[in-house]
Motif scaffolding. Structure first.
Motif, short mmCIF file in Angstrom:
data_model
loop_
_atom_site.label_atom_id
_atom_site.label_comp_id
_atom_site.label_asym_id
_atom_site.label_seq_id
_atom_site.Cartn_x
_atom_site.Cartn_y
_atom_site.Cartn_z
N ALA A 51 38.77 -2.02 26.25
CA ALA A 51 38.48 -0.60 26.70
C ALA A 51 39.06 0.30 25.63
N THR A 52 39.54 -0.15 24.47
CA THR A 52 40.32 -0.11 23.57
C THR A 52 39.05 0.48 22.87
N ALA A 53 38.41 -0.43 22.26
CA ALA A 53 37.12 -0.46 21.47
C ALA A 53 35.92 0.25 21.94
N GLU A 54 35.64 0.16 23.09
CA GLU A 54 35.18 0.79 23.95
C GLU A 54 35.02 2.93 23.51
N ILE A 55 36.55 2.60 23.75
CA ILE A 55 36.59 4.52 23.34
C ILE A 55 36.62 4.54 21.78
N THR A 56 36.97 3.31 20.97
CA THR A 56 36.97 4.17 19.78
C THR A 56 35.98 3.97 19.29
N ALA A 57 34.84 3.40 20.25
CA ALA A 57 33.46 3.62 19.55
C ALA A 57 32.30 5.13 20.34
N ALA A 62 38.55 9.26 15.18
CA ALA A 62 39.79 9.04 15.83
C ALA A 62 39.12 7.19 16.37
N THR A 63 40.51 5.99 16.63
CA THR A 63 41.07 4.90 16.43
C THR A 63 42.06 4.22 17.41
N VAL A 64 41.88 3.83 18.28
CA VAL A 64 42.28 3.43 19.48
C VAL A 64 42.85 2.16 19.37
N VAL A 77 46.87 5.82 18.95
CA VAL A 77 45.42 6.69 18.76
C VAL A 77 45.81 7.05 17.35
N HIS A 78 45.19 6.71 16.55
CA HIS A 78 45.08 7.15 14.84
C HIS A 78 43.82 8.20 15.09
N GLN A 79 44.26 9.28 13.92
CA GLN A 79 43.18 9.94 13.34
C GLN A 79 42.83 9.71 12.05
N VAL A 80 40.97 10.10 11.94
CA VAL A 80 40.54 8.89 10.52
C VAL A 80 40.74 10.53 10.17
N PRO A 81 41.46 10.42 8.50
CA PRO A 81 41.09 11.84 7.89
C PRO A 81 39.89 11.74 7.60
N PRO A 82 39.06 13.37 7.09
CA PRO A 82 37.50 13.18 7.15
C PRO A 82 37.92 12.56 6.00
#
Length: 167
Positions: A51-57, A62-64, A77-82
């Motif tokens: 589920a987290t892989a689908e949400i991250t996609a 952000a990644t979960v 949840v990690h925010q990916v810096p731009p």
């Protein structure tokens, strides 16, 4: 996330399903539920990971992920810096501009028919050739290249030559 309530619900459902079979079947179901505890916990973790892989996609920026701590699963949840935009590369001395100043390279460009029609219409609207329109568009898209406004027919030089020559 505490997985214990989900595992307890699974045990209750298994016990309820075995109860009509009598005390021996109910006892067997309790033993089976105890031995399936680890397997069910791993199965739930796999579900959470999928589920987290689908949400991250589906998230942008952000990644979960699922982290197992003790007997609990934590969702992080990690925010990916731009990424900062790359610094424009200054043109090398004597680099080609949009105005041909000597040698001109020829390339083949394949466009979908609908895009080609749109480019032709845009060039016709501006009164310039498709080639001149594309040169200007590419120059505007390339960092450090100064786009120039190609001469329109009737302005500046009155002689215009189109076509292809091969030496």
């Amino acid at each position: 996330m505490d997985l214990a309530p989900y595992l307890a619900a699974l045990r209750r459902d298994l016990s309820a399903a075995a109860a009509p079979g009598g005390p021996e079947i109910a006892r067997a179901a309790d033993l089976l539920a105890g031995s399936l505890d680890v397997s069910a916990r791993l199965c739930l973790l796999e579900v959470l990971a999928d589920a987290t892989a689908e949400i991250t996609a589906k998230l942008d920026g952000a990644t979960v992920e699922v982290r197992l701590r003790s007997r609990e699963a934590d969702l992080v949840v990690h925010q990916v810096p731009p990424e900062p935009p790359a610094a424009p590369v200054p043109p090398a001395p004597g680099a080609a501009t949009t105005e041909p100043s000597g040698d001109v390279a020829r390339i083949t460009l394949r466009l979908p028919d609908t895009l080609k029609d749109t480019v032709e219409q845009a060039a016709a609207t501006e009164g310039i050739s498709v080639n001149a329109w594309l040169v200007r568009a590419v120059a505007a898209a390339v960092p450090g290249a100064a786009p120039s406004a190609p001469a329109r027919p009737g302005r500046g030089s009155s002689r215009r030559i189109t076509g292809f020559a091969q030496a």
